[in-house]
Design a protein around this motif. Structure first.
Motif, mmCIF file in Angstrom:
data_model
loop_
_atom_site.group_PDB
_atom_site.id
_atom_site.type_symbol
_atom_site.label_atom_id
_atom_site.label_comp_id
_atom_site.label_asym_id
_atom_site.label_seq_id
_atom_site.Cartn_x
_atom_site.Cartn_y
_atom_site.Cartn_z
ATOM 1 N N PHE A 154 0.827 -1.207 0.000
ATOM 2 C CA PHE A 154 0.000 0.000 0.000
ATOM 3 C C PHE A 154 0.863 1.260 0.000
ATOM 4 C CE2 PHE A 154 -2.579 3.256 2.109
ATOM 5 C CZ PHE A 154 -3.745 3.189 1.375
ATOM 6 N N ILE A 155 2.000 1.225 0.685
ATOM 7 C CA ILE A 155 2.867 2.403 0.793
ATOM 8 C C ILE A 155 3.834 2.508 -0.377
ATOM 9 C CG2 ILE A 155 4.639 3.507 2.215
ATOM 10 C CD1 ILE A 155 1.826 3.674 3.371
ATOM 11 N N LEU A 156 4.396 1.399 -0.820
ATOM 12 C CA LEU A 156 5.539 1.448 -1.736
ATOM 13 C C LEU A 156 5.186 1.213 -3.195
ATOM 14 C CD1 LEU A 156 8.172 -0.478 0.422
ATOM 15 C CD2 LEU A 156 7.847 1.980 0.227
ATOM 16 N N ASN A 157 4.195 0.347 -3.497
ATOM 17 C CA ASN A 157 3.989 -0.063 -4.886
ATOM 18 C C ASN A 157 3.269 0.968 -5.730
ATOM 19 O OD1 ASN A 157 5.262 -2.396 -4.221
ATOM 20 N ND2 ASN A 157 3.456 -3.705 -4.307
ATOM 21 N N VAL A 158 2.294 1.663 -5.140
ATOM 22 C CA VAL A 158 1.474 2.610 -5.889
ATOM 23 C C VAL A 158 1.575 3.970 -5.203
ATOM 24 C CG1 VAL A 158 -0.841 3.123 -6.767
ATOM 25 C CG2 VAL A 158 -0.082 0.759 -6.592
ATOM 26 N N GLU A 159 1.719 5.011 -6.004
ATOM 27 C CA GLU A 159 1.877 6.340 -5.421
ATOM 28 C C GLU A 159 0.624 6.787 -4.695
ATOM 29 O OE1 GLU A 159 3.021 10.903 -6.822
ATOM 30 O OE2 GLU A 159 2.901 9.266 -8.273
ATOM 31 N N ASN A 160 -0.564 6.559 -5.302
ATOM 32 C CA ASN A 160 -1.832 6.934 -4.677
ATOM 33 C C ASN A 160 -2.783 5.754 -4.811
ATOM 34 O OD1 ASN A 160 -4.161 8.110 -3.698
ATOM 35 N ND2 ASN A 160 -3.868 10.041 -4.795
ATOM 36 N N PRO A 161 -2.727 4.805 -3.883
ATOM 37 C CA PRO A 161 -3.521 3.576 -4.047
ATOM 38 C C PRO A 161 -5.026 3.812 -4.026
ATOM 39 C CG PRO A 161 -2.489 3.652 -1.886
ATOM 40 C CD PRO A 161 -1.914 4.788 -2.670
ATOM 41 N N GLU A 162 -5.496 4.779 -3.263
ATOM 42 C CA GLU A 162 -6.938 5.015 -3.207
ATOM 43 C C GLU A 162 -7.452 5.610 -4.513
ATOM 44 O OE1 GLU A 162 -7.470 7.361 0.282
ATOM 45 O OE2 GLU A 162 -7.517 5.608 1.598
ATOM 46 N N SER A 164 -6.071 4.957 -7.392
ATOM 47 C CA SER A 164 -6.053 3.793 -8.296
ATOM 48 C C SER A 164 -7.270 2.911 -8.074
ATOM 49 C CB SER A 164 -4.772 2.992 -8.066
ATOM 50 O OG SER A 164 -3.629 3.779 -8.332
ATOM 51 N N LEU A 165 -7.698 2.791 -6.810
ATOM 52 C CA LEU A 165 -8.901 2.008 -6.520
ATOM 53 C C LEU A 165 -10.127 2.635 -7.181
ATOM 54 C CD1 LEU A 165 -10.416 -0.214 -4.922
ATOM 55 C CD2 LEU A 165 -10.576 1.418 -3.042
ATOM 56 N N GLU A 166 -10.276 3.933 -7.107
ATOM 57 C CA GLU A 166 -11.418 4.600 -7.728
ATOM 58 C C GLU A 166 -11.433 4.379 -9.244
ATOM 59 O OE1 GLU A 166 -11.235 8.651 -6.584
ATOM 60 O OE2 GLU A 166 -11.398 8.238 -4.429
ATOM 61 N N GLN A 167 -10.280 4.534 -9.876
ATOM 62 C CA GLN A 167 -10.223 4.336 -11.325
ATOM 63 C C GLN A 167 -10.482 2.876 -11.701
ATOM 64 O OE1 GLN A 167 -6.448 5.883 -12.610
ATOM 65 N NE2 GLN A 167 -6.812 7.911 -11.727
ATOM 66 N N ALA A 168 -9.953 1.940 -10.912
ATOM 67 C CA ALA A 168 -10.200 0.528 -11.199
ATOM 68 C C ALA A 168 -11.669 0.181 -10.986
ATOM 69 C CB ALA A 168 -9.320 -0.338 -10.297
ATOM 70 N N THR A 169 -12.314 0.810 -10.003
ATOM 71 C CA THR A 169 -13.743 0.562 -9.772
ATOM 72 C C THR A 169 -14.565 1.020 -10.971
ATOM 73 O OG1 THR A 169 -13.425 0.851 -7.387
ATOM 74 C CG2 THR A 169 -15.674 1.023 -8.225
ATOM 75 N N GLN A 170 -14.287 2.185 -11.483
ATOM 76 C CA GLN A 170 -15.010 2.665 -12.661
ATOM 77 C C GLN A 170 -14.799 1.733 -13.853
ATOM 78 O OE1 GLN A 170 -13.993 6.753 -13.446
ATOM 79 N NE2 GLN A 170 -14.249 7.360 -11.305
ATOM 80 N N ARG A 200 -13.885 -8.689 -10.444
ATOM 81 C CA ARG A 200 -13.057 -8.024 -11.451
ATOM 82 C C ARG A 200 -12.206 -6.922 -10.810
ATOM 83 N NH1 ARG A 200 -12.990 -8.207 -16.802
ATOM 84 N NH2 ARG A 200 -14.777 -9.622 -16.745
ATOM 85 N N LEU A 201 -12.787 -6.172 -9.884
ATOM 86 C CA LEU A 201 -12.036 -5.107 -9.223
ATOM 87 C C LEU A 201 -10.885 -5.675 -8.396
ATOM 88 C CD1 LEU A 201 -11.637 -2.183 -8.362
ATOM 89 C CD2 LEU A 201 -13.408 -2.505 -6.627
ATOM 90 N N GLN A 202 -11.131 -6.767 -7.667
ATOM 91 C CA GLN A 202 -10.053 -7.375 -6.884
ATOM 92 C C GLN A 202 -8.934 -7.874 -7.788
ATOM 93 O OE1 GLN A 202 -10.047 -7.642 -3.228
ATOM 94 N NE2 GLN A 202 -7.929 -7.803 -3.911
ATOM 95 N N SER A 203 -9.291 -8.377 -8.968
ATOM 96 C CA SER A 203 -8.272 -8.814 -9.921
ATOM 97 C C SER A 203 -7.419 -7.633 -10.380
ATOM 98 C CB SER A 203 -8.940 -9.484 -11.125
ATOM 99 O OG SER A 203 -7.998 -9.834 -12.101
ATOM 100 N N TYR A 204 -8.055 -6.490 -10.675
ATOM 101 C CA TYR A 204 -7.307 -5.300 -11.076
ATOM 102 C C TYR A 204 -6.371 -4.849 -9.954
ATOM 103 C CZ TYR A 204 -10.600 -4.793 -14.977
ATOM 104 O OH TYR A 204 -11.338 -4.996 -16.101
ATOM 105 N N ILE A 205 -6.878 -4.819 -8.716
ATOM 106 C CA ILE A 205 -6.084 -4.351 -7.580
ATOM 107 C C ILE A 205 -4.892 -5.279 -7.337
ATOM 108 C CG2 ILE A 205 -6.137 -3.955 -5.093
ATOM 109 C CD1 ILE A 205 -7.445 -1.774 -6.754
ATOM 110 N N ASN A 206 -5.116 -6.567 -7.487
ATOM 111 C CA ASN A 206 -4.001 -7.513 -7.308
ATOM 112 C C ASN A 206 -2.937 -7.312 -8.378
ATOM 113 O OD1 ASN A 206 -5.323 -8.594 -5.107
ATOM 114 N ND2 ASN A 206 -6.239 -10.270 -6.259
ATOM 115 N N ASN A 207 -3.365 -7.009 -9.598
ATOM 116 C CA ASN A 207 -2.386 -6.757 -10.659
ATOM 117 C C ASN A 207 -1.580 -5.492 -10.385
ATOM 118 O OD1 ASN A 207 -3.199 -9.048 -12.067
ATOM 119 N ND2 ASN A 207 -4.712 -7.938 -13.280
ATOM 120 N N TYR A 208 -2.217 -4.493 -9.792
ATOM 121 C CA TYR A 208 -1.505 -3.270 -9.430
ATOM 122 C C TYR A 208 -0.556 -3.495 -8.254
ATOM 123 C CZ TYR A 208 -5.059 -0.892 -12.247
ATOM 124 O OH TYR A 208 -5.892 -0.488 -13.253
ATOM 125 N N GLY A 209 -0.853 -4.483 -7.396
ATOM 126 C CA GLY A 209 -0.056 -4.702 -6.198
ATOM 127 C C GLY A 209 -0.207 -3.583 -5.189
#
Length: 386
Positions: A154-162, A164-170, A200-209
């Motif tokens: 959550f801290i290191l892999n993505v600059e703004n994980p939340e 990214s979550l919003e965009q993956a949800t859409q 599908r959203l969980q799959s996207y989030i897992n791919n983002y790490g």
């Protein structure tokens, strides 16, 4: 005499001086206190005493400031991690460790700490208009509940994980709605749509790490755009009327079909019973005829007479008329019992004659009287002929 008047012992009476301090006559000398503290610190760290009073005062202030800064540093470096939290420590920007609940210390500025609640579920709400598979526009409002599953990612892999979550949800929602028809999105397909969006959203989030776990997705409402809402309401009502009519027809079919099947089964069973009865009766008649033929061969005359009497009994037993043959007379009497009983009111609607004991006696008396009258008439006619 005042302490500052001429001739007075000002050194002894000056409350701020370094004179006699016995008897608690004034506050302690701060410079002296700092000097003693500096001497002790020099003794501890191997320093040398001495020097002027001004230099001693400046060194004491520096040491106190240094101690205060050190205490503030320790105060800020020590931290507590709660049971619901986790902390990630970076040293020179590189991952060092993930800290579990308890009391810990880190060393800024070479270390940096990121502490987050990893058990609490957070909520992200989304409302957007989307195009369905049959090219209709629907408005979907949904909420996403999520928590942090891996704080390091959550801290290191993505600059703004939340974000990214919003965009993956859409993206996941558009993919699912775009593959569904409008009536599924607006009616019975909402629960299945929520499950598919979550997977599908969980799959996207897992791919983002990104270290996020999607707990649950609630599709709060699905509706047509406000501009065409009345037309969509008419379509929904028509579809509900269709389903209601289909359910009513299905209920009628469920009620009438078993009854018809039962009636058909009853007719089949009756036909089978009739078939068995006819076969049994035919076999019985054949056996009786065979036995009768055997008896006829043994005594033809007796058998012929018996057959004749049985036939007369069978035929005349079903008749409601009586024929009386008087011995010695030339006439055969005919008694219409059916007419007599109709006149007396003894016939039923089916034509059968039902007699009680009184009616039988009256009928017998009438028959006897009729026989006597006819017998006397026959006798007189015979004598006149002679």
């Amino acid at each position: 005499m005042a302490w500052n008047e001429p001739g007075g012992n000002g050194k002894d009476q000056d409350p701020w001086g370094g004179g006699n301090r016995g008897g608690n006559q004034g506050p302690p000398d701060l410079d002296e206190a700092f000097r003693k503290l500096q001497e002790k610190l020099n003794g501890i760290f191997g320093g040398k005493g001495g020097g002027s009073s001004s230099s001693s005062g400046g060194g004491g202030v520096f040491v106190v400031a240094l101690l205060v800064a050190f205490a503030a540093y320790i105060w800020n470096a020590v931290y507590i991690v709660d049971q619901k939290e986790r902390a990630v420590v970076l040293r020179f920007g590189e991952y060092l460790e993930t800290v579990t609940p308890g009391l810990h210390i880190y060393f800024p500025p070479i270390d940096s700490k990121y502490q987050e609640n990893v058990t609490e579920f957070r909520t992200y709400n989304l409302r957007q208009q989307m195009l369905t598979e049959d090219e209709n526009i629907v408005e979907v409002a949904m909420s996403v509940q999520y928590n942090i599953s891996d704080l390091k990612d959550f801290i290191l892999n993505v600059e703004n994980p939340e974000s990214s979550l919003e965009q993956a949800t859409q993206s996941a929602l558009r993919h699912v709605v775009g593959g569904s028809e409008m009536h599924q999105v607006l009616t019975e397909g909402r629960e299945a749509m929520a499950d598919e969006v979550r997977e599908r959203l969980q799959s996207y989030i897992n791919n983002y790490g990104s270290g996020i776990n999607v707990g649950k997705i609630n599709v709060e409402s699905t509706s047509a755009p406000q501009e065409v809402q009345p037309a969509f309401d008419d379509v929904i009502r028509a579809r509900e009327d269709k389903e209601r009519s289909q359910n009513r027809a299905q209920s009628y079919a469920n009620a009438i079909v078993p009854e018809a099947r039962g009636e058909a089964q009853r007719l089949l069973e009756e036909a089978e019973g009739y078939r068995q009865e006819v076969i049994a009766r035919a076999e019985g008649e054949a056996n009786r005829f065979t036995q009768l033929l055997t008896e006829y061969r043994k005594a033809p005359e007796v058998t012929r007479q018996r057959i004749y009497l049985d036939t007369l009994q069978e035929v005349l037993g079903q008749s409601n008329k009586v024929l009386v043959d008087v011995d010695g007379g030339n006439n055969m009497m005919y008694l219409p019992l059916d007419k007599i009983m109709q006149e007396r009111g003894g016939a039923t609607s089916s034509g059968r004659v039902e007699l009680d004991a009184q009616q039988i006696r009256e009928l017998a008396n009438q028959v006897a009287e009729d026989l006597r009258s006819r017998s006397s008439t026959s006798s007189r006619s015979g004598r006149s002929a002679q």
